[in-house]
Design an enzyme around this catalytic site. Structure first.
Site, PDB file in Angstrom:
ATOM      1  N   GLY A  17       0.843  -1.190   0.000  1.00 13.36           N
ATOM      2  CA  GLY A  17       0.000   0.000   0.000  1.00 13.36           C
ATOM      3  C   GLY A  17       0.877   1.239   0.000  1.00 13.36           C
ATOM      4  N   GLY A  53      -8.975  12.834   2.063  1.00 15.76           N
ATOM      5  CA  GLY A  53      -7.831  13.692   1.828  1.00 15.76           C
ATOM      6  C   GLY A  53      -6.664  13.421   2.747  1.00 15.76           C
ATOM      7  CG  HIS A 256     -15.576   7.007   9.350  1.00 14.79           C
ATOM      8  ND1 HIS A 256     -16.698   7.674   8.915  1.00 14.79           N
ATOM      9  CD2 HIS A 256     -14.516   7.674   8.824  1.00 14.79           C
ATOM     10  CE1 HIS A 256     -16.330   8.703   8.168  1.00 14.79           C
ATOM     11  NE2 HIS A 256     -15.006   8.720   8.093  1.00 14.79           N
ATOM     12  NE  ARG A 272     -19.218  13.024   8.931  1.00 15.92           N
ATOM     13  CZ  ARG A 272     -18.186  12.870   9.733  1.00 15.92           C
ATOM     14  NH1 ARG A 272     -18.007  13.679  10.760  1.00 15.92           N
ATOM     15  NH2 ARG A 272     -17.309  11.914   9.516  1.00 15.92           N
TER      16      ARG A 272
END
Length: 607
Positions: A17, A53, A256, A272
């Site tokens: 990853g 992000g 979450h 949100r």
């Protein structure tokens, strides 16, 4: 034909990853030979699922004006509920802006500041025309400034594809569809791994000067999780099984606030952050009632608790999959939803049959991230074994303490890859490649015997899938968002029973080649040990801190519990050995987190 294949390299990185690939790039840039191992093709790694992000204090956007690494540092420490290593947090916040700009140079198409103004939560925001074209940022939970750099809501995807292109450009060797099943070590130093080819079932040995674990989290221990199905904690449990490497803060599990019901796929915090609301069954926006300052963008642990508290008060929306609340992004408009939030729009349409341009999205807090992992020092080297490093979600570096801020995980993968990757290169250049053939052969024989015992039915006839289902249920029901003594004790007792039963797993299939049942049977003991460490650590910690919330101990207790849990699993033991180390306060002393949640986030509880 040889019983196993053998490969030799300078640096072996388990996990391809973002964290693993960035460390590989750093090591390769220092002239070292690197092999990356991955259970899946690298671009299918779970990093690609990250949406919202990457935090970095660029200060370009109007709402990010005045941001700097000091502000980011304070947000990170407060978000961790003072559980993090502040020296690591300082390194991280100073390096993150460099990492974002480097990724831009390598090709990440960051969203940029546009001319004019836009409206956010009823407030008009005017952008400086001189900043047009610079990397912009969106709002995220628990932050004083807008600093989450993004590419619509597919940030992990663009980062990983860009990083993988650099890996290909540098000619770094990648062996995918390969699963590590044990570490080769002598109790003092790690020399490599024994792995299993998931195509053929054949064993492989990798010998390296330096071994790095970057296998991600363990979300699938919970079943209902935003994590990919490969996130079963493999790297963590092979390290734990050495008997000398501890796991840090395993009780720190993040939920979450917005997993979509009922598939539990992540709905990014960016929804949100861009101005989405949480509504109850009466379509009332309830978060301002609890958190008037940050509203939907208090820290993740706070929002998750507030949602569940509101549901418990009778304001949840009934469904066949349990009660939930609504996420409303309709007011953001069709253009914004289909551009900046297009991934979650597609997820909503494809997995739930709704269109968020017109419909409300059903959401509920869902297991999402592991703050705990292989305990390392500030250089990323694991405690207990020389030559073993860990980074990313598989590690307890310890950037996040007891709660991670949204956007700090993607940033950590890149930043830790840079910082720890450099330390890996420095260590490897001075290391020697020396391991006895007897040590290799002994470890291969142990793993061959494990596999043959399962294939031949020598252990018993326990069903691995039933054991896994019971483990998932135990964690979800007893070690969730709200915790207390009796349920935690029940979880520990049940997991002790399941662990004992796991020693007697038998196969229903033939166990030959790429048999997935054999793969699950090889993992189940390690997964149960991780689950045991989570439950035991939560039971022992008599306080609330970040995502670890005890209803019977609702206050943070810095006098007694400002310390990090270390879970060891000694050879031959049937339960973890919990030890503790102090959390060093280097800059910011413990205080109020500032989210208005006095009961759960109180300053030091006095005896």
């Amino acid at each position: 034909m040889s019983r196993y294949d053998i490969f030799t390299t300078d640096v072996l990185i388990v996990g391809a990853g973002l964290a693993g690939e960035r460390a590989a790039v750093e090591a390769a840039d220092h002239g070292l030979n690197v092999i990356l191992l991955s259970m899946v093709p690298p671009r299918r790694s779970h990093s690609s699922a990250a949406q919202g992000g990457m935090q970095a204090s660029l200060g370009n956007s109007a709402m990010g004006k005045g941001d700097n690494p000091d502000v980011h540092f304070a947000d990170t420490v407060k978000g961790s509920d003072w559980g993090c290593d502040q020296a690591v947090a300082r390194m991280f916040t100073e390096t993150a802006p460099i990492a974002v700009r480097q990724m831009s140079y390598w090709g990440v198409p960051w969203n940029r500041i546009q001319a004019g103004s836009h409206v956010y939560d009823g407030q008009e925001i005017r952008e400086d025309p001189e900043k047009k074209g610079l990397i912009t940022a969106r709002n995220f939970g628990g932050t004083a400034k807008w600093r989450t750099c993004y590419t619509s809501d597919g940030t992990g995807h663009t980062l990983l594809y860009t990083m993988d292109s650099i890996v290909l450009k540098l000619g770094i060797t990648v062996h995918d569809r390969t699963e590590v099943i044990s570490l080769i070590h002598d109790g003092k130093k790690c020399h490599g791994v024994v792995s299993r080819c998931l195509r053929t079932g054949k064993l492989r040995v990798y010998i390296a000067k330096t071994t790095v674990i970057a296998t991600g989290g363990y979300g699938r221990l919970y079943g209902a999780s935003t994590n990919a199905i490969i996130n079963e904690g493999n790297g963590m449990f092979v390290a734990l099984e050495t008997g000398v490497v501890p796991l840090g803060n395993m009780e720190a599990v993040q939920f979450h606030p917005t997993g979509i019901v009922p598939s539990w796929i992540l709905i990014t915090e960016g929804a949100r952050g861009d101005g989405g609301y949480l509504l109850d069954k009466d379509h009332h926006r309830f978060m301002p009632d609890y958190e008037p300052k940050k509203k939907e963008l208090a820290s993740r642990d706070v929002v998750s608790r507030r949602i569940m508290q509101h549901i418990q008060k009778g304001f949840g929306v009934a469904s066949p999959y349990g009660e939930h609340v609504w996420l409303d992004i309709r007011h953001l408009g069709e253009k914004h939803i289909n551009t900046n939030l297009r991934e979650i729009a597609n997820i909503s349409r494809n997995f739930t049959g709704i269109d968020p341009v017109h419909d409300l999205i059903p959401v509920r807090p869902t297991q999402h991230y592991s703050m705990g992992g292989i305990r390392t020092n500030r250089d990323g080297m694991a405690y207990g074994l020389e030559g073993l490093f860990a980074l990313g979600e598989a590690a307890c570096w310890d950037l996040h303490g007891f709660n991670r801020l949204g956007g700090n995980s993607l940033a950590e993968t890149i930043v830790a890859g840079m910082i720890v990757g450099k330390k890996i290169a420095e260590y490897t250049k001075d290391a020697t490649l020396h391991v006895s053939s007897r040590l290799i052969e002994e470890e291969v024989r142990v793993q061959e015997d494990r596999i043959q015992a399962l294939i031949q039915g020598r252990n018993g006839n326990e069903n691995v899938y039933k054991l896994r289902s019971e483990m998932e249920k135990t964690l979800s029901e007893n070690v969730g968002i709200f915790r207390s003594e009796q349920p935690l004790q029940s979880a520990v007792t049940k997991l002790q029973e399941l662990l004992q039963r796991s020693y007697h797993v038998g196969l229903r299939s033939g166990g030959q080649g790429a048999d997935p049942e054999l793969a699950s049977a090889l993992r189940i003991k390690g997964m149960l040990r991780l689950a045991y460490c989570i439950a035991a650590g939560a039971l022992a910690r008599k306080e609330s801190r970040g995502s670890h919330y005890r209803e019977d101990y609702p206050k943070r207790d810095d006098d007694n519990w400002l310390k990090r849990t270390l879970a060891y699993w000694p050879q031959g033991a049937d339960r973890p050995d919990l030890q503790y180390e102090p959390v060093e306060i280097t800059e910011l002393p413990p205080g109020d987190r500032g989210y208005g949640e006095a009961s759960a986030q109180a300053v030091t509880a006095k005896p």
